[in-house]
Design a protein around this motif. Structure first.
Motif, short mmCIF file in Angstrom:
data_model
loop_
_atom_site.label_atom_id
_atom_site.label_comp_id
_atom_site.label_asym_id
_atom_site.label_seq_id
_atom_site.Cartn_x
_atom_site.Cartn_y
_atom_site.Cartn_z
N THR A 166 5.99 7.93 -11.76
CA THR A 166 6.28 6.49 -11.74
C THR A 166 6.35 6.01 -10.31
OG1 THR A 166 7.50 6.61 -13.83
CG2 THR A 166 7.90 4.69 -12.43
N SER A 167 6.99 6.78 -9.44
CA SER A 167 7.05 6.43 -8.03
C SER A 167 5.65 6.42 -7.42
CB SER A 167 7.94 7.41 -7.28
OG SER A 167 7.93 7.15 -5.89
N ALA A 168 4.82 7.40 -7.80
CA ALA A 168 3.47 7.49 -7.24
C ALA A 168 2.65 6.27 -7.62
CB ALA A 168 2.79 8.76 -7.74
N TYR A 169 2.69 5.89 -8.91
CA TYR A 169 1.85 4.75 -9.29
C TYR A 169 2.43 3.44 -8.79
CZ TYR A 169 3.76 2.46 -13.62
OH TYR A 169 4.45 1.72 -14.54
N ALA A 170 3.76 3.35 -8.69
CA ALA A 170 4.35 2.14 -8.11
C ALA A 170 4.02 2.03 -6.62
CB ALA A 170 5.86 2.15 -8.30
N THR A 171 3.97 3.18 -5.92
CA THR A 171 3.63 3.18 -4.51
C THR A 171 2.19 2.75 -4.28
OG1 THR A 171 5.24 4.94 -4.06
CG2 THR A 171 3.47 4.62 -2.45
N VAL A 172 1.29 3.30 -5.08
CA VAL A 172 -0.12 2.90 -4.97
C VAL A 172 -0.28 1.42 -5.30
CG1 VAL A 172 -2.42 3.21 -5.98
CG2 VAL A 172 -1.02 5.20 -5.42
N MET A 173 0.34 1.00 -6.38
CA MET A 173 0.27 -0.39 -6.80
C MET A 173 0.80 -1.32 -5.70
SD MET A 173 1.84 -1.99 -10.32
CE MET A 173 3.54 -1.56 -9.90
N GLY A 174 1.95 -0.96 -5.14
CA GLY A 174 2.54 -1.78 -4.10
C GLY A 174 1.78 -1.72 -2.79
N GLY A 175 1.24 -0.54 -2.46
CA GLY A 175 0.49 -0.40 -1.21
C GLY A 175 -0.76 -1.25 -1.19
N VAL A 176 -1.53 -1.19 -2.27
CA VAL A 176 -2.75 -2.00 -2.35
C VAL A 176 -2.40 -3.48 -2.40
CG1 VAL A 176 -4.82 -2.48 -3.70
CG2 VAL A 176 -4.01 -0.13 -3.46
N ALA A 177 -1.32 -3.81 -3.11
CA ALA A 177 -0.88 -5.21 -3.17
C ALA A 177 -0.49 -5.71 -1.78
CB ALA A 177 0.30 -5.34 -4.12
N ALA A 178 0.14 -4.85 -0.98
CA ALA A 178 0.52 -5.24 0.37
C ALA A 178 -0.71 -5.51 1.23
CB ALA A 178 1.38 -4.14 1.00
N VAL A 179 -1.69 -4.64 1.12
CA VAL A 179 -2.92 -4.85 1.87
C VAL A 179 -3.59 -6.16 1.45
CG1 VAL A 179 -5.25 -3.95 2.27
CG2 VAL A 179 -3.30 -2.39 2.28
N ALA A 180 -3.58 -6.43 0.14
CA ALA A 180 -4.19 -7.67 -0.35
C ALA A 180 -3.52 -8.89 0.27
CB ALA A 180 -4.09 -7.73 -1.88
N SER A 181 -2.21 -8.85 0.42
CA SER A 181 -1.50 -9.96 1.05
C SER A 181 -1.86 -10.09 2.52
CB SER A 181 0.02 -9.76 0.93
OG SER A 181 0.42 -9.74 -0.42
N GLY A 182 -1.92 -8.96 3.20
CA GLY A 182 -2.15 -9.00 4.64
C GLY A 182 -3.54 -9.43 5.03
N VAL A 183 -4.55 -9.05 4.24
CA VAL A 183 -5.93 -9.35 4.62
C VAL A 183 -6.46 -10.64 4.00
CG1 VAL A 183 -6.41 -6.88 4.86
CG2 VAL A 183 -6.99 -8.04 2.71
N ALA A 184 -5.68 -11.30 3.14
CA ALA A 184 -6.17 -12.48 2.42
C ALA A 184 -6.63 -13.58 3.38
CB ALA A 184 -5.09 -13.00 1.48
N VAL A 185 -5.76 -13.97 4.30
CA VAL A 185 -6.11 -15.05 5.24
C VAL A 185 -7.22 -14.63 6.19
CG1 VAL A 185 -5.25 -16.50 7.11
CG2 VAL A 185 -3.87 -16.17 5.05
#
Length: 398
Positions: free
Chosen positions: A137-156
């Motif tokens: 659960t931690s692994a998939y939450a980490t992957v989910m959150g990590g990619v989501a973080a990148v999506a936020s950072g590179v959007a603009v």
């Protein structure tokens, strides 16, 4: 030996498949917040209407989540998840169409695909890896959150350099979704076992513990979707550029990812998760109070909210499996928590935007989040321990 090797290879392939699916469960949503001002300006949307871009997926979760166990029992969890990934891919592609109809229509399809993944992943983990629930659960939450973080950072940055601007910034994640479809194809040959895992169980409406798990899921989700939708706008109104605000949202999620990695170890130290969930929820409350009292300290509060938010996300997901008696109950509890929990979360971005419009400022909406975090802290005392028992029904019933 060959059988053991084949089984291990199959489990490894399943883990990789689950992780790639998880990578697609947030990125198409978290990239919206940093671009929200551009979307509003180009399409002439009011704040409350713009908030629907992250509320529509949640409403879709509410409608579809209770149906997922029955659909999975009929078609197989792997088959259903594969179809959901195709729908998710189509939704992201539709967002690339330069029109409001494509933007909102694609958002609904994205919500439908994510809803299925949200419900099925905890059940599949409970079924196939019952002794590694916390770790996976931690692994998939980490992957989910990590990619989501990148999506936020590179959007603009993507919107500033790519043809199509913010349309491309939102639509480019279709490549990630296509990768998930391809990597999930090997799992489509084993539907029967998944069907038996969640067949014949009512949603546990009569369980107080199930309601506590649902409330914890809903309140932490409310906080997450309000943050990814509106936090960049809050920062911009305090004098930051859109790009800087987007990177602060990235920081929030990056800290959350790092925090989520520590949760499995913390969970092993205690008999249950009551204390851990309460402390992490209180950290979220501290972050909102800080944002209310000293909004200029944006960097600090992004870090504090990330510390609490990452842990609370992993705990909310883990509670579904840890509180369930078996995989079938996990499927039913997951459907309940995802549907009712996200109904609560769906109100967050819209109400936050409305309060901002009515009060002409951010203090009233942020105070709402303080109240929500306080409620989550109380609920954590119940959701962190105990077992939700089976609520089997007659298999002949419709």
């Amino acid at each position: 030996m060959e059988s053991t090797s084949t089984r291990r290879s199959g489990q490894a392939l399943l883990v990789w498949g689950l992780l790639v699916v998880a990578a697609n469960l947030r990125a198409s949503l978290t990239g919206v917040g940093p671009l929200l001002d551009q979307v509003q300006a180009d399409l002439g949307l009011a704040p409350a209407v713009a908030g629907l871009l992250n509320t529509l997926p949640l409403l879709t979760f509410v409608v579809l989540s209770p149906l997922v166990p029955r659909l999975a029992a009929r078609w197989g969890a792997e088959q259903l998840l594969g179809a959901a990934l195709v729908v998710l891919t189509l939704g992201i592609a539709l967002r690339w169409v330069p029109a409001a109809g494509g933007l909102f229509g694609g958002t609904v399809l994205i919500g439908a695909g994510i809803a299925v993944g949200n419900v099925l992943l905890p059940s599949l983990i409970k079924r196939d890896f019952p002794t590694k629930v916390g770790l996976l659960t931690s692994a998939y939450a980490t992957v989910m959150g990590g990619v989501a973080a990148v999506a936020s950072g590179v959007a603009v940055p993507i919107s500033e350099v790519a043809p199509g601007g913010w349309y491309t910034a939102l639509g480019c994640w279709v490549l990630f979704a296509l990768a998930a479809v391809l990597l999930w194809l090997p799992q489509l040959r084993a539907p029967r076992r998944a069907a038996q895992a969640i067949r014949g169980h009512r949603l546990p409406w009569g369980s107080g513990l199930a309601w506590a798990v649902t409330a914890f899921m809903g309140l932490q989700s409310l906080g997450f979707y309000v943050i990814v939708t509106w936090l960049p706008q809050v920062f911009q109104d305090n004098g930051m550029s859109a790009a800087t605000a987007g990177w602060l949202l990235f920081l929030f999620q990056a800290v959350a990812v790092l925090t989520s990695l520590a949760v499995p170890g913390a969970m092993r130290w205690a008999r249950d998760q009551r204390a851990l969930a309460t402390i992490c929820s209180a950290v979220m409350l501290l972050g909102y109070l800080g944002l209310f009292a000293a909004p200029g300290l944006a960097l600090l509060w992004s870090v504090v909210l990330g510390l609490g938010g990452g842990a609370c996300l992993v705990l909310a997901l883990a509670f579904i499996s840890l509180r369930a008696q078996d995989a079938s109950v996990a499927g039913a509890l997951s459907a309940m928590a995802q549907s009712i929990g996200y109904l609560l979360a769906a109100a967050g971005p819209v109400v936050f935007g409305l309060l901002h419009t009515v009060s002409s400022g951010w203090r009233a909406p942020i105070m709402l989040m303080c109240v929500a975090a306080a409620g989550q802290t109380i609920v954590a005392l119940v959701a962190g321990g105990g077992t939700v028992r089976s609520a089997a029904v007659d298999p002949a019933s419709p």
